[in-house]
Design a protein around this motif. Structure first.
Motif, PDB file in Angstrom:
ATOM      1  N   GLU A 150      33.003  62.209  84.077  1.00 32.59           N
ATOM      2  CA  GLU A 150      31.651  62.784  84.077  1.00 32.59           C
ATOM      3  C   GLU A 150      31.372  63.537  82.773  1.00 32.59           C
ATOM      4  OE1 GLU A 150      29.821  66.498  86.255  1.00 32.59           O
ATOM      5  OE2 GLU A 150      30.013  64.833  87.663  1.00 32.59           O
ATOM      6  N   GLU A 151      32.400  64.226  82.258  1.00 30.99           N
ATOM      7  CA  GLU A 151      32.216  64.946  80.997  1.00 30.99           C
ATOM      8  C   GLU A 151      31.961  63.980  79.845  1.00 30.99           C
ATOM      9  OE1 GLU A 151      34.384  68.268  78.115  1.00 30.99           O
ATOM     10  OE2 GLU A 151      35.547  67.257  79.680  1.00 30.99           O
ATOM     11  N   LEU A 152      32.640  62.846  79.855  1.00 24.51           N
ATOM     12  CA  LEU A 152      32.407  61.828  78.830  1.00 24.51           C
ATOM     13  C   LEU A 152      30.965  61.316  78.907  1.00 24.51           C
ATOM     14  CD1 LEU A 152      33.188  59.794  76.638  1.00 24.51           C
ATOM     15  CD2 LEU A 152      34.180  58.342  78.435  1.00 24.51           C
ATOM     16  N   VAL A 153      30.475  61.050  80.115  1.00 22.88           N
ATOM     17  CA  VAL A 153      29.096  60.593  80.293  1.00 22.88           C
ATOM     18  C   VAL A 153      28.126  61.656  79.785  1.00 22.88           C
ATOM     19  CG1 VAL A 153      27.328  59.967  81.995  1.00 22.88           C
ATOM     20  CG2 VAL A 153      29.669  59.090  82.235  1.00 22.88           C
ATOM     21  N   ARG A 154      28.426  62.926  80.061  1.00 26.79           N
ATOM     22  CA  ARG A 154      27.564  64.013  79.590  1.00 26.79           C
ATOM     23  C   ARG A 154      27.489  64.037  78.068  1.00 26.79           C
ATOM     24  NH1 ARG A 154      28.733  69.208  77.947  1.00 26.79           N
ATOM     25  NH2 ARG A 154      30.816  69.259  78.844  1.00 26.79           N
TER      26      ARG A 154
END
Length: 314
Positions: free
Chosen positions: A281-285
């Protein structure tokens, strides 16, 4: 549009009000005596209006007044309805906004800025972006330069009794606060019973060339159910629809990034560089430049828009 979580600790606020509510000319050694006098007088007034300790979801002291100023929003709404009912009674002698106690509470709020209590409230609530529009940062630049304002959900001019209730104070941007003024909104950011997923921000292509020309994209607000309808009503009251029309380039960037980064490519990137990120999720953010988890929507502008569109296309 977005919610604000209630605070785990409210004793600091009760303590702060004790310091602010007493007349500033009272000597420090006498302040506690004068506070006890004021507290008893205000509690008696509230009890006369039909508010008792049994009416609070959480009880923090044996004082009706102290519980009133930190009452949860659901309790405030209940009290607001009760007070309005009293006001509308033909033989009402119990409550008038010009009574001594409501006006004393209003005058107490007017001391907040001088005592820097407004900045402390905003800091404690840990809200960086206006919860009404999710469009403007409300980060204060020290004590003197404040970009955040406190909106009274139940406006203080016609509802002075609620002027210093903690969960009636909404950290907001100057634009939303100015437009709202004494207008009545349907949904408070502190209302935990609202399903905010009933309103989705989406887009509509106006031509086949929308990826290259952002003026061929229209931002739309889709609603379902009563909650969605009420959220959109508040958005219309605050003229938020008008400003969101100008974020078409932002939406276009999200759509272009989605073409570049497929779900499988994102998984490959995470597989290769997973040690850099807490989770996928952090990568997507980072790829899409904004928070996408509901609990983080008050951290960065346009996060609600980003989350909703990514949920639709990713």
């Amino acid at each position: 549009m977005n919610s604000i979580s209630k605070l785990g600790d409210v004793q600091w606020y009760i303590k702060a009000i004790k310091e602010v509510i007493v007349n500033g000319r009272v000597l420090p050694k006498n302040r506690n005596k004068y506070y006890i006098r004021d507290e008893k007088e205000i509690s008696a007034y509230l009890i006369n209006l039909g508010i008792s300790l049994n009416d609070f979801s959480c009880v923090y002291s044996n004082s009706v007044f102290e519980n009133f100023i930190v009452a949860e929003y659901k309790d405030l709404k209940k009290f607001y309805i009760k007070i309005k009912s009293i006001q509308n009674q033909a033989n009402n002698t119990k409550y008038n906004i010009n009574d001594k106690i409501p006006q004393k509470l209003l005058k107490t709020y007017n001391k907040f800025s001088y005592k820097n209590l407004n900045n402390l409230i905003i800091k404690k609530m840990n809200v960086k972006v206006c919860p009404y529009c999710n469009e403007n940062y409300i980060i204060n630049r020290g004590k003197k330069y404040a970009s955040a304002q406190l909106d009274h959900f139940f406006d203080k001019s016609s509802n002075p009794l609620f002027a210093i209730c903690l969960y009636n104070l909404i950290p907001s941007c100057g634009t939303c606060n100015h437009i709202k003024l004494n207008r009545e909104l349907l949904i408070s950011p502190f209302d935990e019973q609202i399903d905010r997923e009933k309103l989705k921000i989406s887009y509509k292509p106006l031509s086949s060339n929308y990826i290259k020309k952002n003026d061929n994209i229209e931002i739309v607000f889709k609603t379902t159910g009563a909650d969605g309808k009420n959220i959109k009503s508040d958005i219309e009251t605050l003229k938020i629809l008008e400003s969101y029309k100008f974020h078409r380039d932002y939406v276009q960037e999200i759509l272009k990034k989605r073409i570049i980064y497929s779900r499988s490519q994102i998984k490959e990137l995470y597989k290769s560089y997973g040690n850099l990120f807490k989770d996928e999720e952090e990568l997507v953010r980072i790829i899409f430049g904004n928070y996408i988890n509901s609990k983080d929507l008050n951290k960065r502008p346009l996060s609600k828009l980003t989350k909703d569109i990514l949920k639709e296309i990713l």
